[in-house]
Write an enzyme that holds these catalytic residues in place. Structure first.
Site, PDB file in Angstrom:
ATOM      1  N   ARG A 117      29.515  -4.774  38.848  1.00 51.24           N
ATOM      2  CA  ARG A 117      29.720  -3.686  37.858  1.00 51.24           C
ATOM      3  C   ARG A 117      29.756  -2.287  38.480  1.00 51.24           C
ATOM      4  NH1 ARG A 117      26.603  -6.997  34.460  1.00 51.24           N
ATOM      5  NH2 ARG A 117      28.004  -8.002  32.968  1.00 51.24           N
ATOM      6  N   LYS A 138      41.624   7.392  41.506  1.00 55.25           N
ATOM      7  CA  LYS A 138      42.460   6.385  40.829  1.00 55.25           C
ATOM      8  C   LYS A 138      42.574   5.182  41.754  1.00 55.25           C
ATOM      9  CE  LYS A 138      46.476   7.464  38.579  1.00 55.25           C
ATOM     10  NZ  LYS A 138      47.617   8.321  38.196  1.00 55.25           N
ATOM     11  N   GLU A 180      54.717  12.681  50.100  1.00 56.53           N
ATOM     12  CA  GLU A 180      53.660  13.154  49.186  1.00 56.53           C
ATOM     13  C   GLU A 180      53.213  14.577  49.569  1.00 56.53           C
ATOM     14  OE1 GLU A 180      53.071  11.800  46.424  1.00 56.53           O
ATOM     15  OE2 GLU A 180      52.876   9.608  46.533  1.00 56.53           O
ATOM     16  N   LYS A 223      45.977  18.794  45.138  1.00 49.03           N
ATOM     17  CA  LYS A 223      45.449  17.648  44.380  1.00 49.03           C
ATOM     18  C   LYS A 223      44.095  18.024  43.759  1.00 49.03           C
ATOM     19  CE  LYS A 223      45.354  12.982  43.662  1.00 49.03           C
ATOM     20  NZ  LYS A 223      45.904  11.693  43.958  1.00 49.03           N
ATOM     21  N   GLU A 233      43.572  11.968  33.732  1.00 47.56           N
ATOM     22  CA  GLU A 233      44.994  11.993  33.378  1.00 47.56           C
ATOM     23  C   GLU A 233      45.260  12.047  31.871  1.00 47.56           C
ATOM     24  OE1 GLU A 233      47.386   9.736  36.070  1.00 47.56           O
ATOM     25  OE2 GLU A 233      49.176  10.055  34.895  1.00 47.56           O
ATOM     26  N   ARG A 237      47.387  16.082  35.054  1.00 49.77           N
ATOM     27  CA  ARG A 237      47.417  15.152  36.188  1.00 49.77           C
ATOM     28  C   ARG A 237      48.756  14.427  36.270  1.00 49.77           C
ATOM     29  NH1 ARG A 237      42.469  11.661  38.844  1.00 49.77           N
ATOM     30  NH2 ARG A 237      43.729  10.730  40.464  1.00 49.77           N
ATOM     31  N   ASN A 241      52.976  13.058  39.187  1.00 49.79           N
ATOM     32  CA  ASN A 241      54.034  12.044  39.134  1.00 49.79           C
ATOM     33  C   ASN A 241      55.404  12.621  39.417  1.00 49.79           C
ATOM     34  OD1 ASN A 241      52.942   9.410  38.482  1.00 49.79           O
ATOM     35  ND2 ASN A 241      52.103  10.458  36.689  1.00 49.79           N
ATOM     36  N   HIS A 244      58.205  10.536  40.828  1.00 44.46           N
ATOM     37  CA  HIS A 244      57.787   9.134  40.766  1.00 44.46           C
ATOM     38  C   HIS A 244      58.555   8.289  39.743  1.00 44.46           C
ATOM     39  CE1 HIS A 244      54.660  10.549  43.401  1.00 44.46           C
ATOM     40  NE2 HIS A 244      54.070   9.372  43.444  1.00 44.46           N
ATOM     41  N   HIS A 248      59.468   5.171  41.645  1.00 46.56           N
ATOM     42  CA  HIS A 248      58.911   3.832  41.361  1.00 46.56           C
ATOM     43  C   HIS A 248      60.016   2.839  41.040  1.00 46.56           C
ATOM     44  CE1 HIS A 248      54.543   5.219  40.310  1.00 46.56           C
ATOM     45  NE2 HIS A 248      54.647   4.833  41.561  1.00 46.56           N
ATOM     46  N   HIS A 260      56.531   3.847  49.841  1.00 49.38           N
ATOM     47  CA  HIS A 260      56.277   4.655  48.645  1.00 49.38           C
ATOM     48  C   HIS A 260      56.717   6.121  48.792  1.00 49.38           C
ATOM     49  CE1 HIS A 260      54.249   5.949  44.997  1.00 49.38           C
ATOM     50  NE2 HIS A 260      53.644   6.895  45.699  1.00 49.38           N
TER      51      HIS A 260
END
Ligand SMILES: NC(=O)c1ccc[n+]([C@@H]2O[C@H](COP(=O)([O-])OP(=O)(O)OC[C@H]3O[C@@H](n4cnc5c(N)ncnc54)[C@H](O)[C@@H]3O)[C@@H](O)[C@H]2O)c1
Length: 351
Positions: A117, A138, A180, A223, A233, A237, A241, A244, A248, A260
């Site tokens: 957990r 993330k 990036e 960032k 987000e 945030r 993207n 992206h 993607h 990527h």
């Protein structure tokens, strides 16, 4: 050495250095064990030296190695790692150490978020791209139907870069990481006091050795500004993207042959064209051509649109893009406009 403190639910420092001074500075006594998760490439290059540094500060170091590549960011790797952790007696006071690029950061970070957990973890990034992925908490694994579909928010308790490890990156991974970093440079004019877009192009075009401590710190500050305002987000945030939506889709159509960050570079050209900023689209495209960024093996336009249809930013079936103009916006774009931009990009690559 640069230290950037990140304000989050649990605050932490990002340290960017050209050596591992952080190992001597960190307080280790509260952890029952250190559990390092890495990939085979990083292990063969740096495993032995990193392990010996850690064993000097802690008597119990457990070591798990997965295959390199995004295929390891999966539920089956996760289960395998849980089995290893349980087998070695890793308990709730174990500190997980994600030692590698963004794939390892996402996989080990997600493992830390669910193992018993939730346990603490730190990121020790070894790629340029990971200056983005290691910050912000993330974490995720992929599902066969969608990248990063199974994930959570779990903040690391520290991020520790030793940029001397970047020397061994293959050139394609350097370009991918620059994707990036360029994204952060474009966003810098909206979120920092001054933009570093022109400085970065100048440094890249000079072809001199890059001072990675300083460049990665500049990217991380962008960032930082965004994730400190919107940790989970709910709003800005989504700006991260930028590039992206098409990026993607391209990665998926090309079955992840394009790394990527390179896909994001293509995606940013696409998004600049949609933003009506042909000058920035052209400057980026020229730089990509000059630096041998992997070209697109064009497929019929419908293939890209089909993949963009499942983008996480979409609403009510319309495809949304992050667009950079006077200000940033996240907007729905018509399929006609997407078709005509795809045709334009195909024309650019063909000229
Ligand atoms: N969580 C986030 O916010 C976020 C943001 C961006 C990207 N990502 C994720 O990051 C991943 C991509 O990260 P990446 O580009 O770092 O890929 P990666 O971790 O797969 O690393 C790329 C390749 O470089 C090798 N490598 C790593 N360090 C090396 C070194 N120092 N020298 C030589 N080789 C080295 C790896 O073994 C691998 O083969 C994707 O899974 C993407 O989804 C996550």
């Amino acid at each position: 050495m640069v230290t950037i403190p990140i304000e989050a639910t649990t605050p932490y420092d990002v340290v960017v250095d050209d050596q591992d001074r952080w190992i001597e500075m960190k307080e280790w006594s509260s952890y029952s064990m250190l559990w390092v998760v890495t990939d085979e490439h990083v292990d063969s290059l740096y495993g032995e030296t990193f392990r010996s540094k850690l064993t000097r500060v802690h008597p119990h170091v457990v070591w798990s190695v997965v295959e390199p590549g995004d295929a390891s960011k999966s539920l089956s790797s996760l289960e395998h790692l849980v089995t290893e952790g349980l087998g070695h007696g890793c308990d709730r006071h174990t500190l997980l150490v994600a030692f590698g690029g963004g794939m390892i950061g996402d996989l080990a970070g997600f493992l830390a978020s669910v193992y018993m957990r939730g346990i603490s973890y730190i990121q020790v990034p070894t790629t340029i791209l990971a200056h983005d992925s290691a910050v912000g908490g993330k974490v995720a694994v992929n599902h066969p139907l969608a990248k990063n579909a199974i994930g959570s928010f779990h903040q690391p308790s520290g991020v520790y870069y030793n940029v001397s490890r970047l020397d061994t990156l293959p050139v394609q991974e350097v370009r991918s990481g620059l994707g990036e970093l360029l994204k952060h440079a474009y966003l810098s004019r909206y979120v920092l006091e001054s933009s570093f877009e022109d400085d970065l192009f100048l440094a890249l075009n000079k072809g001199e050795e890059m001072d990675w401590v300083s460049w990665l710190a500049r990217g991380i500050r962008v960032k930082q500004a965004i994730v400190e305002t919107d940790e989970r987000e709910q709003g800005i945030r989504a700006w991260l993207n930028f590039g992206h939506t098409f990026g993607h889709a391209l990665e998926s159509v090309e079955s992840y042959r394009i790394p990527h960050g390179e896909a994001v570079l293509h995606g940013m050209v696409f998004a600049f064209l949609l933003s009506g900023d042909e000058e920035r689209a052209e400057r980026l495209f020229d730089w990509m051509r000059l630096n041998d960024v992997t070209p697109i093996d064009w497929k019929p336009s419908a293939h890209y649109i089909e993949r963009m249809m499942v983008d996480k930013k979409n609403r009510h079936g319309s495809i949304r893009f992050v667009l950079l103009r006077e200000s940033i916006s996240v907007e729905s774009v018509s399929t006609e406009q997407i078709y005509s931009t795809l045709e334009k990009m195909k024309g650019w690559w063909g000229r």
